[in-house]
Design a protein around this motif. Sequence first.
Motif, short mmCIF file in Angstrom:
data_model
loop_
_atom_site.label_atom_id
_atom_site.label_comp_id
_atom_site.label_asym_id
_atom_site.label_seq_id
_atom_site.Cartn_x
_atom_site.Cartn_y
_atom_site.Cartn_z
N MET A 65 0.85 -1.18 0.00
CA MET A 65 0.00 0.00 0.00
C MET A 65 0.89 1.24 0.00
N SER A 66 1.01 1.87 -1.14
CA SER A 66 1.95 2.97 -1.33
C SER A 66 1.74 4.08 -0.32
N SER A 67 2.85 4.55 0.24
CA SER A 67 2.88 5.75 1.09
C SER A 67 2.09 5.61 2.39
N MET A 68 1.66 4.40 2.75
CA MET A 68 0.87 4.24 3.97
C MET A 68 1.73 4.02 5.20
N ARG A 69 1.22 4.47 6.35
CA ARG A 69 1.80 4.12 7.63
C ARG A 69 1.29 2.73 8.04
N HIS A 70 1.71 2.23 9.20
CA HIS A 70 1.21 0.98 9.73
C HIS A 70 -0.13 1.27 10.40
N GLY A 71 -1.21 1.00 9.68
CA GLY A 71 -2.53 1.38 10.16
C GLY A 71 -2.92 2.73 9.61
N THR A 72 -3.89 3.38 10.23
CA THR A 72 -4.39 4.66 9.75
C THR A 72 -4.31 5.69 10.87
N ASP A 121 13.42 -2.10 -11.89
CA ASP A 121 12.93 -0.88 -12.51
C ASP A 121 13.26 0.37 -11.71
N GLY A 122 14.08 0.21 -10.66
CA GLY A 122 14.53 1.35 -9.90
C GLY A 122 13.54 1.92 -8.92
N THR A 123 12.45 1.20 -8.62
CA THR A 123 11.48 1.70 -7.64
C THR A 123 11.75 1.17 -6.24
N LEU A 124 12.76 0.29 -6.10
CA LEU A 124 13.20 -0.23 -4.79
C LEU A 124 14.66 0.18 -4.65
N VAL A 125 14.95 1.04 -3.66
CA VAL A 125 16.26 1.69 -3.60
C VAL A 125 16.76 1.77 -2.16
N PRO A 126 18.05 2.07 -1.96
CA PRO A 126 18.55 2.36 -0.61
C PRO A 126 17.97 3.68 -0.11
N PRO A 127 17.87 3.86 1.21
CA PRO A 127 17.30 5.10 1.75
C PRO A 127 18.23 6.30 1.62
N LEU A 128 19.51 6.07 1.41
CA LEU A 128 20.49 7.14 1.25
C LEU A 128 21.31 6.91 -0.02
N PRO A 129 21.66 7.97 -0.73
CA PRO A 129 21.39 9.36 -0.39
C PRO A 129 19.94 9.75 -0.65
N GLN A 130 19.51 10.82 -0.01
CA GLN A 130 18.14 11.30 -0.18
C GLN A 130 17.84 11.60 -1.64
N SER A 131 18.80 12.14 -2.37
CA SER A 131 18.59 12.48 -3.77
C SER A 131 18.32 11.24 -4.61
N GLY A 132 18.84 10.09 -4.18
CA GLY A 132 18.62 8.85 -4.92
C GLY A 132 17.27 8.23 -4.68
N PRO A 199 20.50 -7.48 3.24
CA PRO A 199 20.24 -6.14 2.70
C PRO A 199 18.75 -5.91 2.44
N SER A 200 18.28 -4.73 2.86
CA SER A 200 16.89 -4.37 2.60
C SER A 200 16.83 -2.97 2.03
N PHE A 201 15.70 -2.66 1.39
CA PHE A 201 15.56 -1.42 0.64
C PHE A 201 14.20 -0.79 0.92
N ILE A 202 14.01 0.41 0.39
CA ILE A 202 12.76 1.14 0.63
C ILE A 202 12.19 1.63 -0.71
N PRO A 203 10.90 2.00 -0.74
CA PRO A 203 10.29 2.45 -1.99
C PRO A 203 10.80 3.83 -2.42
N LYS A 204 11.10 3.98 -3.69
CA LYS A 204 11.49 5.28 -4.24
C LYS A 204 10.24 6.15 -4.34
N THR A 205 10.43 7.47 -4.15
CA THR A 205 9.30 8.40 -4.23
C THR A 205 9.36 9.23 -5.49
N ASP A 211 5.25 7.49 -2.71
CA ASP A 211 5.83 6.28 -3.28
C ASP A 211 5.33 6.04 -4.70
N ILE A 212 6.23 5.58 -5.55
CA ILE A 212 5.90 5.39 -6.97
C ILE A 212 5.22 4.04 -7.19
N ALA A 213 5.76 2.99 -6.63
CA ALA A 213 5.26 1.64 -6.88
C ALA A 213 4.16 1.27 -5.90
#
Length: 349
Positions: A65-72, A121-132, A199-205, A211-213
């Motif tokens: 669920m794109s851009s969601m927190r844990h719950g509402t 497809d580049g929608t799963l990325v490292p959290p740093l750098p922020q620009s990435g 290694p784990s990654f986060i969604p690209k925005t 979040d894109i994906a």
Amino acid sequence: MTTHDPITRKTDSRYKSCERTDTCPLGMEIYSANEYWVKAASLLHTTPDGTRDLPDSKFTRNYFMSSMRHGTGNAANRGLCQQFDNPLNSAPVQRALLIALDEWATEDRNPPRSRVPKLRDGTLVPPLPQSGMGFPNIPSPFADTGGPFVTYTGLKTTRYHFDYGLNFYETGIATINPPVFPFMTPSYQDNPANGPIYPSFIPKTDGDGNDIAGVRLPDVTVPLATYTGWALRRGAQANDGCEAAGQFIPFPPTGAARIATGDPRPAVADRYPTFEGYQGKVVNAINDMVKDRLLLCEDVPAELTRLIAAGTARGVPAATGPLPVARFPACEPRKGGHHHRDDKDRDDD
């Protein structure tokens, strides 16, 4: 899916036993962006060494669920966090997917494909750098957040293979507990001194910070704000994780407000210069979700009413005449009285 763990050198699968006896259950995992930041959710659909995406098991689907927190959360409350909490609600999508799961089991009708960010497809990325990872520098509306912008640190949970003592992973008996953990802020994150890392990654925005994906609710497809699955604390524990919470950071309502604050995100009035244009985008977003079997027709009226009210409250201009009639082709009866539904997921790879 069967994978090889390069740390333990084991090759295994959760479904290994049930596949031998043809007793595997069908399952769906529906989770938020918070799971990527706090619970390393990318390991659900990448290899354990974090080098490539995994295909779907024939028994399961993953829905992010794109851009969601844990719950509402409550968009008018900050609690211990730096920004207002994230109000996105996945309940309508869960209702639709429970129907899809039932049809999968009883009618052998495939559910929508998994919706997850991907390495390829580049929608799963490292959290740093922020620009990435794409999150913009947004002016903070609050003075107690430690700077002029919404704070971004890239803080994410690391999954370590801890040393609990000899044979722990075979016997379950810990002879070293708690495991050795040189807790040195901020080096506790992705610090090999704490043990081997999965290694784990986060969604690209996108440029708005959304979040894109994944499954993008109409709130994210036709946005009025930036929504995040992560949040940081304020006060004595400033910039520590606000864990299950997320963030709701409204767009500036007008171009003048945008210029005054230096916000890089276009204003609501510039994105949607007319009520009719906004309503049309919302209707298209809702209709697409119905076509993708991610929203039930019976939930369409409530979703439309909610989104229209949110738009007018956040700066969308009022209608200049009678309200346009909203049509949803995906909910219109076909011959025989059935609603139109695509049997094939429109986004299948």
